[in-house]
Scaffold this motif. Structure first.
Motif, PDB file in Angstrom:
ATOM      1  N   ALA A 113       0.717  -0.989   0.098  1.00  0.00           N
ATOM      2  CA  ALA A 113      -0.114  -0.199  -0.348  1.00  0.00           C
ATOM      3  C   ALA A 113       0.895   1.090  -0.123  1.00  0.00           C
ATOM      4  N   PRO A 114       0.582   2.342  -1.034  1.00  0.00           N
ATOM      5  CA  PRO A 114       1.272   3.451  -0.858  1.00  0.00           C
ATOM      6  C   PRO A 114       1.108   4.103   0.054  1.00  0.00           C
ATOM      7  N   ILE A 115       1.412   3.894   1.378  1.00  0.00           N
ATOM      8  CA  ILE A 115       1.301   4.401   2.722  1.00  0.00           C
ATOM      9  C   ILE A 115       2.968   4.936   3.483  1.00  0.00           C
ATOM     10  N   ARG A 116       2.894   5.541   4.637  1.00  0.00           N
ATOM     11  CA  ARG A 116       3.523   5.458   5.494  1.00  0.00           C
ATOM     12  C   ARG A 116       3.575   5.797   6.711  1.00  0.00           C
ATOM     13  N   PRO A 117       3.567   3.899   7.135  1.00  0.00           N
ATOM     14  CA  PRO A 117       3.030   4.090   8.931  1.00  0.00           C
ATOM     15  C   PRO A 117       3.548   4.964   9.796  1.00  0.00           C
ATOM     16  N   SER A 118       2.141   5.877  10.668  1.00  0.00           N
ATOM     17  CA  SER A 118       2.578   6.175  11.598  1.00  0.00           C
ATOM     18  C   SER A 118       2.970   5.429  12.332  1.00  0.00           C
ATOM     19  N   GLY A 119       2.563   4.474  12.643  1.00  0.00           N
ATOM     20  CA  GLY A 119       2.866   2.749  14.045  1.00  0.00           C
ATOM     21  C   GLY A 119       2.657   1.958  13.770  1.00  0.00           C
ATOM     22  N   ALA A 120       3.509   1.099  14.104  1.00  0.00           N
ATOM     23  CA  ALA A 120       3.253  -0.428  14.360  1.00  0.00           C
ATOM     24  C   ALA A 120       2.661  -1.538  15.033  1.00  0.00           C
ATOM     25  N   LEU A 121       1.889  -2.230  14.701  1.00  0.00           N
ATOM     26  CA  LEU A 121       1.589  -3.281  15.225  1.00  0.00           C
ATOM     27  C   LEU A 121       2.195  -4.889  15.392  1.00  0.00           C
ATOM     28  N   VAL A 122       2.328  -5.003  16.629  1.00  0.00           N
ATOM     29  CA  VAL A 122       2.756  -6.405  16.211  1.00  0.00           C
ATOM     30  C   VAL A 122       2.107  -7.706  17.552  1.00  0.00           C
ATOM     31  N   HIS A 123       1.836  -8.354  16.129  1.00  0.00           N
ATOM     32  CA  HIS A 123       0.638  -9.356  17.582  1.00  0.00           C
ATOM     33  C   HIS A 123       1.585 -10.969  17.915  1.00  0.00           C
ATOM     34  N   LEU A 124       1.487 -11.402  18.696  1.00  0.00           N
ATOM     35  CA  LEU A 124       2.315 -12.249  18.950  1.00  0.00           C
ATOM     36  C   LEU A 124       1.838 -12.763  20.540  1.00  0.00           C
ATOM     37  N   PRO A 125       0.975 -14.766  19.850  1.00  0.00           N
ATOM     38  CA  PRO A 125       0.807 -14.966  20.985  1.00  0.00           C
ATOM     39  C   PRO A 125       1.706 -15.328  22.269  1.00  0.00           C
ATOM     40  N   PRO A 126       0.426 -15.408  22.945  1.00  0.00           N
ATOM     41  CA  PRO A 126       1.331 -16.153  24.302  1.00  0.00           C
ATOM     42  C   PRO A 126       2.278 -17.162  24.811  1.00  0.00           C
ATOM     43  N   GLU A 127       2.456 -17.842  24.054  1.00  0.00           N
ATOM     44  CA  GLU A 127       3.170 -19.040  24.221  1.00  0.00           C
ATOM     45  C   GLU A 127       4.315 -18.761  23.225  1.00  0.00           C
ATOM     46  N   ALA A 128       4.662 -17.552  22.715  1.00  0.00           N
ATOM     47  CA  ALA A 128       6.016 -17.143  22.015  1.00  0.00           C
ATOM     48  C   ALA A 128       6.547 -16.467  22.836  1.00  0.00           C
ATOM     49  N   ARG A 129       5.623 -15.676  23.696  1.00  0.00           N
ATOM     50  CA  ARG A 129       6.688 -14.423  24.216  1.00  0.00           C
ATOM     51  C   ARG A 129       8.180 -15.255  25.125  1.00  0.00           C
TER      52      ARG A 129
END
Length: 292
Positions: free
Chosen positions: A255-271
């Motif tokens: 997509a032709p956008i410049r991200p202003s934020g980042a969201l990372v989803h991680l399952p609990p078992e992988a933390r």
């Protein structure tokens, strides 16, 4: 005042109408075509000569624009949207999403440049009998559009009552969605309710659905001494199961956008254990960075 011959169909009609209405205001408008996307979106330069020199506005022309596209379409504070009827609410949405102004095919306009201000409001859409173009992508219409996509995958041509039953929508809502999709240029639905452009319809459904979802803020936040910009996460090696979300995922998909934020989803078992003061793939459930 004719737009470039590369502009097609309903978009060409919109741009022509915008130029005619601006001409009626006593200015000399023009359109310099840039590029087209699927024949539905056209970028270019809107020129306006009000007698004290020519003003140029980067512009996007389209007959139909969804709420999601107001955010995703490339634009800045100088970009003008040329489209069909702009309501007061839509004008406020444009301003809130950082657009520079607009001009519609009914005569409404908001254009500002040094020494020139054009403001026309209150013009109504005279297309009586037509369904609003955004109907399939409103909160009420999305379930019906989804039901059509599901039926298309199975090769079916569902009737209105079948769509009402599978989507939970009223017959009235189903009929409005169907009418709006048939009135698209080119149409997205034929007279037997068969989807004609399933990939394009699915893309619009996903964009609209994502926009209408309530924002869920992460329960855990972390800072980073390594990643200074949201885009830094795209090439990063993240843990298994990590998924990019929000604007960053859209940028990663092209997509032709410049991200202003980042969201990372991680399952609990992988933390794993959290390194203090540092965002890592093992530690992060989500990260949001604002870039000013």
């Amino acid at each position: 005042m004719e737009p470039n011959e590369h502009v097609e169909g309903a978009t060409a009609a919109v741009i022509n109408s915008v130029l005619e209405h601006l001409y009626e205001l006593g200015v000399q408008p023009g359109w310099r075509h840039g590029m087209s996307l699927e024949g539905r979106l056209s970028s270019g330069i809107l020129t306006v000569d009000a007698g004290a020199g020519v003003h140029e506005f980067p512009a996007v022309g389209t007959a139909i624009v969804s709420p999601a596209e107001l955010t995703l379409l490339p634009h800045d504070e100088t970009t003008i949207l040329l489209t069909r009827h702009i309501t007061t609410g839509r004008a406020e949405s444009l301003a809130g999403r950082g657009w520079g102004g607009y001009a519609d095919s009914t005569g409404n306009a908001s254009l500002c440049a040094p020494g020139m201000v054009i403001g026309v409001t209150g013009k109504r859409d005279t297309g009586a009998g037509k369904a609003p173009p955004a109907t399939p992508f409103t909160r009420a219409g999305l379930p019906v559009t989804f039901a059509l996509l599901m039926a298309d995958e199975q090769g079916g041509r569902p009737r209105q009552r079948e769509l009402a039953g599978s989507s939970g929508a009223s017959i009235g809502t189903v009929n409005r969605v169907i009418r709006a999709l048939r009135e698209r240029n080119p149409p997205m639905l034929d007279e037997s309710n068969q989807v004609l452009r399933s990939a394009a319809l699915e893309d619009e459904w996903v964009a609209a659905h994502s926009t209408l979802q309530p924002r869920v803020w992460p329960k855990e936040r972390f800072t980073s001494d390594i990643w200074k910009d949201p885009s830094d996460l795209i090439p990063a090696q993240l843990s298994d199961g990590a998924l990019l979300g929000s604007e960053l995922a859209a940028a990663h998909l092209g997509a032709p956008i410049r991200p202003s934020g980042a969201l990372v989803h991680l399952p609990p078992e992988a933390r794993g254990p959290r390194p203090a003061g540092r965002l890592s793939a093992e530690a992060a459930s989500a990260e949001r960075t604002t870039v000013r």
